[in-house]
Structure formats: C-alpha cells, structure tokens
Write an enzyme that holds these catalytic residues in place. Structure first.
Site, short mmCIF file in Angstrom:
data_model
loop_
_atom_site.label_atom_id
_atom_site.label_comp_id
_atom_site.label_asym_id
_atom_site.label_seq_id
_atom_site.Cartn_x
_atom_site.Cartn_y
_atom_site.Cartn_z
N HIS A 129 -1.32 -29.43 13.59
CA HIS A 129 -1.15 -28.00 13.84
C HIS A 129 0.24 -27.48 13.52
O HIS A 129 0.55 -26.33 13.82
CB HIS A 129 -1.43 -27.69 15.32
CG HIS A 129 -2.87 -27.73 15.70
ND1 HIS A 129 -3.73 -26.67 15.48
CD2 HIS A 129 -3.61 -28.70 16.27
CE1 HIS A 129 -4.93 -26.99 15.92
NE2 HIS A 129 -4.90 -28.21 16.40
N LYS B 95 1.86 -13.60 20.90
CA LYS B 95 1.82 -15.03 20.60
C LYS B 95 2.94 -15.71 21.37
O LYS B 95 3.79 -15.04 21.96
CB LYS B 95 1.93 -15.32 19.10
CG LYS B 95 2.96 -14.52 18.36
CD LYS B 95 2.88 -14.76 16.85
CE LYS B 95 1.73 -14.04 16.20
NZ LYS B 95 0.77 -14.90 15.56
N ARG B 96 2.93 -17.01 21.35
CA ARG B 96 4.01 -17.78 21.98
C ARG B 96 5.34 -17.33 21.39
O ARG B 96 5.46 -17.11 20.18
CB ARG B 96 3.76 -19.26 21.72
CG ARG B 96 4.80 -20.21 22.23
CD ARG B 96 4.26 -21.64 22.18
NE ARG B 96 3.70 -21.98 20.88
CZ ARG B 96 4.40 -22.60 19.90
NH1 ARG B 96 5.65 -22.92 20.09
NH2 ARG B 96 3.79 -22.90 18.77
N LYS C 145 8.04 -17.62 14.78
CA LYS C 145 7.09 -16.51 14.84
C LYS C 145 7.81 -15.16 14.73
O LYS C 145 7.18 -14.13 14.54
CB LYS C 145 6.26 -16.59 16.11
CG LYS C 145 5.36 -17.84 16.14
CD LYS C 145 4.56 -17.96 17.43
CE LYS C 145 3.77 -19.25 17.51
NZ LYS C 145 2.63 -19.30 16.61
N THR D 280 -4.78 -17.96 14.97
CA THR D 280 -6.13 -17.46 15.21
C THR D 280 -6.08 -16.03 15.73
O THR D 280 -7.05 -15.29 15.60
CB THR D 280 -6.90 -18.35 16.22
OG1 THR D 280 -6.14 -18.49 17.42
CG2 THR D 280 -7.19 -19.71 15.63
N LYS E 13 -8.59 -12.68 15.07
CA LYS E 13 -9.16 -11.82 16.11
C LYS E 13 -8.81 -10.36 15.86
O LYS E 13 -9.65 -9.47 16.03
CB LYS E 13 -8.65 -12.27 17.48
CG LYS E 13 -9.08 -13.66 17.89
CD LYS E 13 -8.25 -14.21 19.04
CE LYS E 13 -8.48 -15.69 19.23
NZ LYS E 13 -7.50 -16.31 20.14
#
Length: 788
Positions: free
Chosen positions: A349, A527-528, A533, A635, A639
C-alpha cells in the site's frame, strides 16, 4: 431455515427479553439495540448456510489479515443489504422515533485509521456479495483509533469508546482461544527445534457476520482480544498487593487496547510488534486448525487456503506459518517454506520506504527468537537460489518486512496501475527483477452499497428511478446515465439532490460553530494528515486566495467552503502542526468581514466513517493533491467521483485511472508527474526558486511567518522553504492555476452539473466487487460458491 417473527414483533421481543425494557421506558439506544438484534437474527441463517455450503463443497477460503477494519456503523449496512429499509421506517414512526436517529445512535467502530481499514471493510462486504468464502482477521481494539478534538486549534487525543455500549453484532467464541507466546528460548531436542516462549497471552475470538447484498451470503470478521493466561494472582492480592495482583490482566489487555500506539519509543515499538504477531499468529493457528478438521494432508493447504496480507503488518505470517508446519507439524523445512509461499499473497500500500516496516534485529531476536532464525533461513535460501541478488531481508541491523512479505508471497499486488508500475521500478525493483511474474495489479474499489446506496439516498434513488436497481451489484451499469448528462430535466434533479445534501451538511457544520452558505462551492479534502497528502499545500493556496479576495473583494470570486477532515498520528509532530495551521487560518478567515461571504474554512473534528458519509455526498470538488508517485491508490477519490464531485488532483495513485475513465475534460489536473518529481528534487534550492518565482506563494508564506494566524508554524514555513521533499512550493503555482479553472467551470452551473453526472456515470469500474473478482481470478485462484 426457521420462520422468524415479523420484524416489528421481533424488535419488541428483543426489547423485552434481550434488554429487559418495557416500551414506555425504552430510550433511543434500547430501540437501536433491539433493532440490531432483530436484524442480526436475519443474518445468522444465511451466515450458517454459507459456512455449511463451503464445507459441503470443500471450498477454498480466503483469509484476509489486516491490522485495520474500519467497519464504521453496521446497522444501516445490514438493513440495506437485507432489503429491509422500507419495512423498518414505519415501525419507528409508530413509536415517535425517526429511523435516522435510531441508526445514528450506533457507535462508529474506530478499528482503523483511513484507506487501509476502509478498504478491508469494503472487501469483506464485496466477498460476501460475491459468495467468496472468507474470514477477515484483525484485532478487537478496546479503544481503536483515538477520538480527536481541538484545543486552541491543536489536536487532542482521547480514548475512543466504541465498546462503552453493548456491541450488538459480535458473538464471543469461548471455545476458540489460542495461546500466543513471546520471548523465551529455542532449543534442539533430538533434531527437533522447539521454541519455549517466556511469556504467553490468550487470543480470544469475537465473530461478526458480514452480510452481502440481498443476504445471499455472509462471511465472518473474527477479531482477537488479548486475555491473560492467569487472570488474577490471589496470593498477591491477599498480601495487599492489589495492583500487582491485576498485573497479568493489564499487561495482556495492553496488546488489544489501542490501535497504533505511539511507536516513537522502544516500548512503543515492542508493543506494535507484539500486536502484529499476536493477531497474525492467532489467525494462522485458527486457519490450520480449521483445515485439519477437514483434511489430513497439510501439503494440500494451498489448494484450500488463500491468506492475504494487507500491508506489511502481518508479514510475520511467513515465518510463523513455516514454524507451525515445520516445528509443530513435522513438515520438511524446505517444503514448509514452499507450502507457506503458495498460501500467502501480499498487498503493498505504499511507496514510502519509511512506511515499509522494519524491526531491529535485537527486538526481533528478543521477542520472536525462533522467527528470527527462520527469517535468516529464508534469507539464506533466497540468496542461494538467486546468487546475483542485491536485496536481503536483513539489512543495516534491521529485519525488513517489505522484502520478507514479498519473498514469502506467491503474488504481490499493487493497488492502482501507476502504483504497481512504480513498485516494479522503485521499492521492489530488485525483487521484481528476480521474480518478474510475481507482481500483479488489483486497482482498489469501494462498495456501492455503503458509499452510494446508503450514504447518498437522494442520488441513489434518482439513479434507480432512471436506470433501475441493477447498478447496486453491477456498478458499471451506471454507464446508462451518460446520455442523461445532456437531459436538462435529469441535470436539474441531480443538482437538486446535491443541493439538499449540501444543506444538510451546512446545518451540521453550523451546529458546530461554522456558518456556511450551501450555495457556495463545497471543496473537500478528507484523509489522514500526512506531508505527502499535502494538506499544507491546500491551506497555503487558501491563504493566497484569501489575500487576493481582501485586495479586491468585488472581483467576481466564486464563493467557497474549504472543508478539511482527518487525524494525525499522535507522534507525528509535523502533521499536528498542519492541523494547527488549518484551524488558525479558519479562525482568521471566517471572522474577516471583507471575505467571509466569499470564503470559509471548516475542520469538523474526529473524522471517521460516519463523518465521511456526511461529507462525500455534499462535496462538489474533491482534493486529491498528493505528490506524484507517493499515493498508492486512494479510495476517497473514488467515493467522491462516484457521488458526483469533480477532482482536482495530480497524476498519482488511482487518480490516473479516474481521469482516464471520467475524461480529462472532467478532471482538473495540475502538478508534476512522478519522473518530474524525482528530477525536481535533484535541483539545488528548488523550493526557494519556486517561492521567488511566485509572489502569491511568497506573500502567503510571509503571512504565516509574521504571525497573521498566530505563532508556532515556523516548522512548516522552514520545511516548505528549504528541503520541501514533497514539493509543495514547486507545485503551488500550477495548483493555484487549476483552482482558478475550477472557479471558471463552477460559474457555468449547467456544464458543471453535466460534468458531475459524467463522473458518476463513468465511475462504475471502481467497485470493490470488480476488485475482488480480480483477486479471485489472479491471486487466490478460486470461484464463487454462491448460488445464482
């Protein structure tokens, strides 16, 4: 199957006999638990029938090992998948309750942090929908991921208390208990290797049935709770040592108490490794025991058992399965290694080298001495078979869990097309050269039952009315919506559904202190919190546009609500600084009389599955802005697109496939691509060059430095201005450009709605049903057992 009472009667029966409540005194939680028990009754029969069918057909089973299962609330999932939603609603109307309130009373099981755990939950539901016999194996964390709150804008962690109320879905299995050892010594007894642990705990099983669409099949999520071998030391208690008497229980329960304890200390690292071995070893003992109840020949194990390692957390499964087969069952060591490899497969991942776990040799030798020996043996065997190799499982004083997982798996998969290609070229380049057929791709997906049907009832009802219900278990039928993007009546209905979702979210945010206009664009990044990110890129651009708005508030700006959500790991100082900065900016921007009608920043605390179900249906712009080459898949991006949010993003992870499918014209692309990222990092002073070239960027950084938003952000400014490994400064200018393209596109609402519909219509490929079919075909080598 037995005939169950009507649902109405069953709810009242459970209220009285399971909960001991009369209707007149029953509260919301009582009614919710009664409904949960009544729904659970309707899952048990297909659950048993699925197990019986697997035994009867001698079917192969999948065992999905994951540190995280972010299952969220289960009640609505079960009601929807059993087709009982319309039957349930009037039952609660009769007693003056709304079904929404009843469903909302269920605690959100915080058994994961983000995409990894949510993916595992989606996969379990899809395996049940597809009739793929499976067990999910994980840890029954007492507190799960922490509950997040903000104090003066800073993240504060508090224990998550999802088990404070009765958990209606699980069945404790007192007969399923495995002893798990740590430490001790390894001896040779007459040519047989024997590991005698120095300490042991018990792994106690708790089973939750996971039902698929239409209740045709149900699989099992088995979570392990740590228990002491000796519950209580009566002698110490009687001697007055009351705390010491309870020490065995306290030490054992520590293993399953908290998800991802802070591992910045040696004790934290030790606990993390204990957790990983605890659930992996318990799961493997369970798997072998189940196999031996049906078959006599352990060499047949790969024909009946597929074990999927979700990331490197369960990578110790390789040596542990070898140990069980060789040391306990007497299999030849070389055969044991081959049998184990044919059972095991590994999902990677991450491309971040620091996220590929590594444990010090000293810790591994101390905690798992026999496993260290086996890792050395596996490493030697691999070296003997590949004498020209350059990568070892033991390097720089550490045990490298990524290479171990790769070497002990017969298949290794990436989770998006780009990620899989980059795996071959970067983190596993050498191992790919040695094993060119081992890496395969399985692009992630999400379950449409949770992330469209349940989470967005307005849109899902509109879709069903337009094309029928077949899309719910065949998501690519959404392609039938494509012609309707040019139908003004459908566009208006689609826009109305989105506007109503935005109004709901505006009310939610308003109740928590942030008043927003539901007619503004809802721009969401959830998100985290992590440097790669790049939430700090997003808030930096927010500062820049706020400054431009203040300079010229009448310039025809597109009003925006910038919404953030996510948690930072307790020991991740920089991520916590990003959270603090976002909250500090929101405090200043939201109070600014010049711009508060144009720009708001919202950061609702304690992001979890339930909050995601509020945010995603209301989102219009999806921020997927990671540094190219760093996000494996994502993911959340799927969504959002499925629910009609347009993406602004880099060519990273599954963004590449989303853009290909929804159309480049319906995606706002910016930023360097992965090869350019590598080249840019090689330029000395690249961050300073980018800052000097863009006055907006320099002014935004100056505002942070000079205290416009308070103090304590020197680390962020220094990071962006100097090393800037994740290239925030270098991508800022193009990000700002793309955001202005978004503004222009949003001004044409007719075309924006057309683009949104096409995002929904073309996102059907991102179903976890499709992903699981790929695993069944390419990795697990098995067929469905569900009757058509």
């Amino acid at each position: 199957m037995p005939i169950l009472p009507t649902l109405r009667d069953d709810i009242r029966r459970h209220l009285r006999y399971s909960l001991g409540r009369v209707e007149e005194k029953a509260g919301l939680t009582d009614w919710r638990l009664a409904l949960s028990f009544a729904i659970r009754d309707r899952i048990v029969d297909p659950w048993f029938a699925s197990q019986e069918a697997t035994y009867a057909k001698a079917g192969k089973r999948v065992y999905y090992l994951s540190m995280e299962f972010l299952i969220g609330r289960l009640l609505e999932d079960a009601v929807v998948n059993l087709g009982l939603l319309d039957e349930v609603k009037p039952i609660f109307e009769e007693v003056g309750l709304s079904l929404e309130d009843v469903l909302g009373d269920e605690p959100d099981a915080a058994l994961g942090n983000g995409g990894l755990g949510r993916l595992a939950a989606c996969f379990l539901e899809s395996m049940s929908t597809l009739g793929c016999p499976a067990f999910g194996y994980g840890i029954r964390y007492e507190h799960g991921l922490f509950r997040q709150s903000f104090q003066d804008g800073r993240q504060v962690e508090q224990p998550e208390d999802w088990l404070k109320q009765q958990h209606a879905w699980e069945f404790e299995r007192p007969d399923v208990v495995h002893s798990i050892g740590f430490g001790g010594e390894v001896t040779d007894l007459g040519g047989k290797t024997v590991w005698t642990p120095g300490e042991s705990v018990l792994a106690a099983a708790f089973d939750t049935p996971i039902v698929g669409w239409k209740g045709r099949w149900a699989n099992t999520l088995r979570l392990w709770a740590a228990r002491p071998v000796e519950i209580f030391d009566l002698d110490r208690f009687n001697a007055g040592d009351y705390y010491g008497a309870a020490e065995p229980e306290n030490l054992a329960r520590t293993i399953s108490r908290v998800l991802y304890p802070d591992d910045t200390t040696e004790e934290g690292k030790r606990l993390r490794l204990k957790q990983e071995f605890f659930f992996t070893a318990a799961s493997l003992r369970d798997i072998v025991q189940r196999f031996e109840s049906e078959y006599d020949d352990l060499s047949m194990l790969p024909q009946k058992v597929a074990i999927q390692l979700n990331d490197t957390h369960p990578a110790i499964a390789g040596p542990e399965l070898v140990r069980i087969l060789a040391d306990e069952k007497g299999m030849d060591l070389a055969q044991a290694i081959n049998v184990a490899r044919e059972c095991l497969s590994y999902t990677n991942h991450t491309l971040l080298p620091e996220a590929l776990e590594r444990w010090s040799r000293g810790l591994m030798m101390d905690l798992l001495p026999r496993h260290f020996q086996l890792i050395e043996q596996i490493d030697r065997d691999h070296a003997a078979n590949h004498p020209d190799r350059a990568v070892a499982m033991l390097g720089d004083g550490d045990v490298l869990m990524g290479p171990l997982a790769f070497t002990m798996a017969h298949k290794v998969n990436g989770v998006s097309a780009l990620h899989t290609d980059l795996m071959k070229d970067t983190v596993f380049a050498e191992l790919h050269r040695l094993h060119p057929d081992r890496i395969v791709n399985q692009t992630n997906g999400v379950t449409p039952r949770r992330w469209l049907l349940s989470a967005n009832p307005r849109l899902s009802s509109l879709i069903t009315e337009a094309i029928g219900p077949g899309w719910i278990d065949d998501l690519e039928q959404l392609q039938k919506l494509e012609p309707m993007a040019d139908d003004s009546t459908f566009r208006e209905a689609y826009a109305s559904a989105k506007r109503a979702n935005k109004a709901d979210l505006a009310n939610y945010l308003g109740e928590r202190g942030t008043i927003v206009d539901p007619d503004a664009m809802f721009d969401v990044q959830i998100k985290r919190i992590h440097e790669y990110k790049r939430q700090h890129l997003n808030i930096l651009e927010t500062i820049a546009i706020w400054q431009d708005m203040k300079d010229n508030p009448g310039a025809g700006w597109t009003p925006r609500v910038k919404i953030f959500g996510g948690k930072a790991a307790p020991g991740y100082v920089f991520a916590k600084q990003i959270i603090h900065l976002i909250n500090a900016v929101s405090e200043v921007v939201n109070a600014d009389p010049d711009t508060r009608d144009l720009l708001k920043v919202a950061y609702p605390a304690n992001y979890n599955v339930t909050l995601a179900e509020r945010l995603i249906p209301a989102a219009e712009l999806s921020e997927q802005i990671s540094t190219a080459g760093k996000e494996a898949s994502g993911t959340g991006n799927m969504k959002f697109a499925l629910n009609g949010a347009l993406t602004i993003g880099t060519l990273d992870g599954a963004n590449v496939e989303i853009r290909d499918l929804v159309g480049a014209e319906n995606f706002f692309l910016f930023g360097m691509q992965a090869p350019e990222v590598v080249a840019r990092r090689g330029i000395e002073g690249h961050a300073r060059q980018a800052i000097d070239a863009d006055p907006r960027l320099k002014r935004a950084l100056d505002a942070i430095s000079t205290g416009t938003f308070g103090h304590g952000f020197e680390g962020i400014v220094s990071n962006i201005s100097e090393a800037d490994y994740f290239l925030v400064a270098s991508d800022f200018t193009d990000f700002h450009r793309a955001q202005r393209e978004v503004d222009a596109a949003y001004a044409d609402q007719e075309n924006w709605n057309r683009m949104a519909i096409l995002n929904t219509a073309r996102s059907g490929w991102f179903s976890s049903d499709r992903t699981i079919r790929g695993y069944m075909r390419d990795v697990w080598r098995m067929e469905t057992l569900a009757a058509e």
